[in-house]
Design an enzyme around this catalytic site. Structure first.
Site, PDB file in Angstrom:
ATOM      1  N   ASP A 141     -15.116  11.988  -7.251  1.00  0.00           N
ATOM      2  CA  ASP A 141     -14.264  13.031  -7.619  1.00  0.00           C
ATOM      3  C   ASP A 141     -13.297  12.639  -8.681  1.00  0.00           C
ATOM      4  O   ASP A 141     -13.026  11.491  -8.642  1.00  0.00           O
ATOM      5  CB  ASP A 141     -13.505  13.375  -6.242  1.00  0.00           C
ATOM      6  CG  ASP A 141     -12.557  14.643  -6.347  1.00  0.00           C
ATOM      7  OD1 ASP A 141     -13.206  15.783  -5.898  1.00  0.00           O
ATOM      8  OD2 ASP A 141     -11.818  14.799  -7.525  1.00  0.00           O
ATOM      9  N   ILE A 142     -13.209  13.406  -9.843  1.00  0.00           N
ATOM     10  CA  ILE A 142     -12.303  13.227 -10.809  1.00  0.00           C
ATOM     11  C   ILE A 142     -10.885  13.013 -10.674  1.00  0.00           C
ATOM     12  O   ILE A 142      -9.900  12.330 -11.196  1.00  0.00           O
ATOM     13  CB  ILE A 142     -12.589  14.089 -11.851  1.00  0.00           C
ATOM     14  CG1 ILE A 142     -12.379  13.616 -13.359  1.00  0.00           C
ATOM     15  CG2 ILE A 142     -11.727  15.537 -11.460  1.00  0.00           C
ATOM     16  CD1 ILE A 142     -12.917  14.410 -14.371  1.00  0.00           C
ATOM     17  N   ASN A 148     -14.499  22.944   1.541  1.00  0.00           N
ATOM     18  CA  ASN A 148     -13.498  24.122   1.607  1.00  0.00           C
ATOM     19  C   ASN A 148     -14.332  25.356   1.344  1.00  0.00           C
ATOM     20  O   ASN A 148     -15.448  25.168   0.519  1.00  0.00           O
ATOM     21  CB  ASN A 148     -12.842  23.761   0.233  1.00  0.00           C
ATOM     22  CG  ASN A 148     -11.818  22.566   0.572  1.00  0.00           C
ATOM     23  OD1 ASN A 148     -11.221  22.556   1.927  1.00  0.00           O
ATOM     24  ND2 ASN A 148     -11.284  21.885  -0.452  1.00  0.00           N
ATOM     25  N   GLN A 170     -11.099  26.020  -1.964  1.00  0.00           N
ATOM     26  CA  GLN A 170     -12.221  25.928  -2.796  1.00  0.00           C
ATOM     27  C   GLN A 170     -11.737  26.308  -4.100  1.00  0.00           C
ATOM     28  O   GLN A 170     -11.357  27.553  -4.356  1.00  0.00           O
ATOM     29  CB  GLN A 170     -13.211  27.017  -2.430  1.00  0.00           C
ATOM     30  CG  GLN A 170     -14.793  26.646  -3.167  1.00  0.00           C
ATOM     31  CD  GLN A 170     -15.799  27.244  -2.396  1.00  0.00           C
ATOM     32  OE1 GLN A 170     -15.805  28.219  -1.761  1.00  0.00           O
ATOM     33  NE2 GLN A 170     -17.182  26.922  -3.095  1.00  0.00           N
ATOM     34  N   HIS A 194     -19.756  22.121  -2.083  1.00  0.00           N
ATOM     35  CA  HIS A 194     -19.841  20.599  -2.053  1.00  0.00           C
ATOM     36  C   HIS A 194     -19.129  20.157  -0.793  1.00  0.00           C
ATOM     37  O   HIS A 194     -18.174  20.713  -0.202  1.00  0.00           O
ATOM     38  CB  HIS A 194     -19.096  20.236  -3.378  1.00  0.00           C
ATOM     39  CG  HIS A 194     -17.805  20.823  -3.588  1.00  0.00           C
ATOM     40  ND1 HIS A 194     -17.640  22.163  -3.936  1.00  0.00           N
ATOM     41  CD2 HIS A 194     -16.758  20.563  -3.398  1.00  0.00           C
ATOM     42  CE1 HIS A 194     -16.422  22.657  -4.020  1.00  0.00           C
ATOM     43  NE2 HIS A 194     -15.479  21.648  -3.681  1.00  0.00           N
ATOM     44  N   HIS A 244     -16.729  17.006   0.357  1.00  0.00           N
ATOM     45  CA  HIS A 244     -15.864  15.891   0.035  1.00  0.00           C
ATOM     46  C   HIS A 244     -15.995  14.825   1.277  1.00  0.00           C
ATOM     47  O   HIS A 244     -16.237  15.188   2.259  1.00  0.00           O
ATOM     48  CB  HIS A 244     -14.428  16.336   0.128  1.00  0.00           C
ATOM     49  CG  HIS A 244     -14.013  17.190  -0.796  1.00  0.00           C
ATOM     50  ND1 HIS A 244     -13.355  17.195  -1.875  1.00  0.00           N
ATOM     51  CD2 HIS A 244     -14.113  18.648  -0.792  1.00  0.00           C
ATOM     52  CE1 HIS A 244     -12.969  18.267  -2.686  1.00  0.00           C
ATOM     53  NE2 HIS A 244     -13.447  19.305  -1.886  1.00  0.00           N
TER      54      HIS A 244
HETATM   55  P1  AMP Z   1     -12.744  22.156  -4.081  1.00  0.00           P
HETATM   56  O1  AMP Z   1     -11.039  22.451  -4.290  1.00  0.00           O
HETATM   57  O2  AMP Z   1     -13.050  22.025  -2.820  1.00  0.00           O
HETATM   58  O3  AMP Z   1     -13.441  23.289  -4.830  1.00  0.00           O
HETATM   59  O4  AMP Z   1     -13.166  20.736  -4.867  1.00  0.00           O
HETATM   60  C1  AMP Z   1     -13.577  20.716  -6.146  1.00  0.00           C
HETATM   61  C2  AMP Z   1     -13.262  19.353  -6.375  1.00  0.00           C
HETATM   62  O5  AMP Z   1     -13.941  19.109  -7.486  1.00  0.00           O
HETATM   63  C3  AMP Z   1     -11.807  18.657  -6.486  1.00  0.00           C
HETATM   64  O6  AMP Z   1     -11.635  17.599  -5.685  1.00  0.00           O
HETATM   65  C4  AMP Z   1     -11.886  18.228  -8.136  1.00  0.00           C
HETATM   66  O7  AMP Z   1     -10.848  17.211  -8.439  1.00  0.00           O
HETATM   67  C5  AMP Z   1     -13.161  17.805  -8.434  1.00  0.00           C
HETATM   68  N1  AMP Z   1     -13.836  17.864  -9.478  1.00  0.00           N
HETATM   69  C6  AMP Z   1     -13.399  18.992 -10.552  1.00  0.00           C
HETATM   70  N2  AMP Z   1     -14.032  18.491 -11.789  1.00  0.00           N
HETATM   71  C7  AMP Z   1     -14.701  17.650 -11.731  1.00  0.00           C
HETATM   72  C8  AMP Z   1     -15.437  16.785 -12.378  1.00  0.00           C
HETATM   73  N3  AMP Z   1     -15.661  17.139 -13.717  1.00  0.00           N
HETATM   74  N4  AMP Z   1     -15.907  15.582 -11.861  1.00  0.00           N
HETATM   75  C9  AMP Z   1     -15.836  15.190 -10.682  1.00  0.00           C
HETATM   76  N5  AMP Z   1     -14.985  15.911  -9.854  1.00  0.00           N
HETATM   77  C10 AMP Z   1     -14.423  16.911 -10.400  1.00  0.00           C
END
Ligand code: AMP
Length: 144
Positions: free
Chosen positions: A60-61, A117, A124, A130, A132
């Site tokens: 995760d970024i 989520n 979400q 996805h 986590h």
């Molecule tokens: P959600 O809020 O459950 O939809 O989770 C989305 C997740 O994607 C968040 O934890 C973000 O930090 C992660 N995210 C968004 N863009 C990227 C990316 N380019 N690379 C890795 N993780 C990302």
């Protein structure tokens, strides 16, 4: 350019889902790819940890714990609420990959949390299903 949510084609002629009731019910052509589709298609980089025929796992970024990995299915599912029986194997593969990721990243013994989520109230933000995987510290309950 628009892409089918399932097969990612931009070509209406070869999208088999376009003509089915299933497509009309739960799939639609989107005007933009999600960030995770761009990662899958190699359009933006990620830090991969594990990949197989069905899933991709990457860091995760914006990590919320010492270990914070995301697992996505390679065939798109918008979220759990939009899944149907044809997604059962994909969803199971996501969980099984999460187990492998926990082992690879060294948190299998100490414990970890899997979070999926769903929808706006569920937090979400990326509408591509996805899971986590969070670990490497004690995670309190209930979540905020
Ligand atoms: P959600 O809020 O459950 O939809 O989770 C989305 C997740 O994607 C968040 O934890 C973000 O930090 C992660 N995210 C968004 N863009 C990227 C990316 N380019 N690379 C890795 N993780 C990302």
């Amino acid at each position: 350019m628009v892409f089918c949510c399932i097969c990612d084609t931009a070509n209406y002629d070869i999208c088999i889902y376009l003509i089915s009731d299933l497509f009309l019910e739960r799939h639609f052509f989107m005007t933009e790819k999600t960030i995770f589709e761009k990662i899958l298609h190699g359009e933006i980089p990620c830090k991969p940890l594990y990949e197989d025929e069905y899933t991709l796992a990457f860091h995760d970024i914006n990590p919320q714990a010492p270990v914070h990995i995301l697992v996505i299915p390679k065939r798109k599912i918008i979220n759990v609420a939009n899944s149907n029986e044809s997604d059962i194997e994909q969803m199971g593969r996501v969980l099984f990959t999460a187990k492998k990721v926990a082992e690879i990243s060294g948190i299998a013994k100490t414990g970890y949390r899997l979070i999926i989520n769903n929808g706006d109230d569920g937090g979400q933000t990326v509408y591509y299903m996805h899971c986590h995987i969070l670990g490497g510290r004690y995670l309190s309950w209930p979540p905020g």
